[in-house]
Design an enzyme around this catalytic site. Sequence first.
Site, PDB file in Angstrom:
ATOM      1  N   TYR A   1       0.847  -1.188   0.000  1.00 22.62           N
ATOM      2  CA  TYR A   1       0.000   0.000   0.000  1.00 22.62           C
ATOM      3  C   TYR A   1       0.882   1.238   0.000  1.00 22.62           C
ATOM      4  O   TYR A   1       1.800   1.366   0.828  1.00 22.62           O
ATOM      5  CB  TYR A   1      -0.922   0.024   1.211  1.00 22.62           C
ATOM      6  CG  TYR A   1      -2.118  -0.898   1.119  1.00 22.62           C
ATOM      7  CD1 TYR A   1      -2.445  -1.559  -0.065  1.00 22.62           C
ATOM      8  CD2 TYR A   1      -2.935  -1.105   2.224  1.00 22.62           C
ATOM      9  CE1 TYR A   1      -3.543  -2.399  -0.132  1.00 22.62           C
ATOM     10  CE2 TYR A   1      -4.040  -1.942   2.157  1.00 22.62           C
ATOM     11  CZ  TYR A   1      -4.338  -2.584   0.973  1.00 22.62           C
ATOM     12  OH  TYR A   1      -5.427  -3.414   0.913  1.00 22.62           O
TER      13      TYR A   1
ATOM     14  N   LEU B   1     -21.006   4.839  -3.645  1.00 25.16           N
ATOM     15  CA  LEU B   1     -22.151   4.809  -2.736  1.00 25.16           C
ATOM     16  C   LEU B   1     -22.181   6.002  -1.784  1.00 25.16           C
ATOM     17  O   LEU B   1     -23.189   6.239  -1.116  1.00 25.16           O
ATOM     18  CB  LEU B   1     -22.149   3.505  -1.943  1.00 25.16           C
ATOM     19  CG  LEU B   1     -22.403   2.242  -2.774  1.00 25.16           C
ATOM     20  CD1 LEU B   1     -22.222   0.997  -1.925  1.00 25.16           C
ATOM     21  CD2 LEU B   1     -23.798   2.275  -3.392  1.00 25.16           C
TER      22      LEU B   1
END
Length: 355
Positions: A62, A221
């Site tokens: 990451y 969303l």
Amino acid sequence: MTRSLDTYRTLGRSGLRVSPLALGAMTFGADWGWGSERDEARQIFDAYLDRGGNFIDTANQYTNGTSERLVGEFANGLRDRLVIATKYTLATRPGDPNSGGNHRKSMVRSVETSLRRLNTDYIDLLYLHAWDGTTPVDEVMRAMDDLVRAGKVLYVGISDTPAWQVARMQTMADLRGWSPLVALQIEYSLIERTVERDLVPMAAELGMGVIPWSPLASGVLAGKYTRADLDHGGGSAEAVGTRKNVAAANGALSERGLAIADVVKKVAAEIGTTPSQVALAWTMHNPAVTAPIIGARTPAQLADNLGALDVRIPDDALAGLEEASAIELGFPHEFLARPMTRNVMFGDVKLETRT
């Protein structure tokens, strides 16, 4: 019932206690062009801990390793109160065929590197990050068990792997007395529900807590995008770029995704909360889910996401969300649920089933 970050849950078949929302650290570091700089990442980390949170999620690659380094720095002096999860699998050295993958060499070297970056002598939870399709499953499970026996890893889990393969691995671990998989990290949201066919019920049956990643579907969303954003060229295979590129590349930014997001916005307006909170609360409604991962990029986003702990979605609104996001379960699930099939199996037998 009001939830809070310090009302903990046990993770899968283990006795490990974790918060009901995990803090995703993929946004720690700006190496990929859209993450948080150090000071802002520190504010997010501290705010999560101040609310009682203890479950931190990162991975070996990451933000090119910056995420693990920042988590290690922020955890200094607090290490034993935290549950730090990291992952191995992603390639780390271009041109080296063994720098990534699921095999033992990749696993051991990745763990050693993660321990140095995290500035710790143990990892609470190590995930296999994604199935490579080439490594024998006994090699993976034995190597994981060796790391647990050595004290470098306490628990093991798996992510982004077919259900039949995970079930095979868990059965092998049980039969051979190896450390079992206690967590299953998968993409799960109102936009991505196909995991309900096999992965989610498998996890519940075999003792793995479900840890959803991208419960907000890369921000779709949350109401971050409109149909004007559909002109994105299909996204890119690269991990770096813009968040919009990521949403497009993983399939969340689509006409279907935006239609579901419209229903989420409607429900949020009706109950007086935000779309992000509705979407997160929906994932927590599934009893197989232990802790969705929230990947806030700013302290304000974190505060909004944590508000999902207080949201209760009314039954009629829940039904509307389910209808808008419904998937076909396919064979054999739909076949087994047909009245004709059940009639020939059970006849006039009245059977009380337990869940």
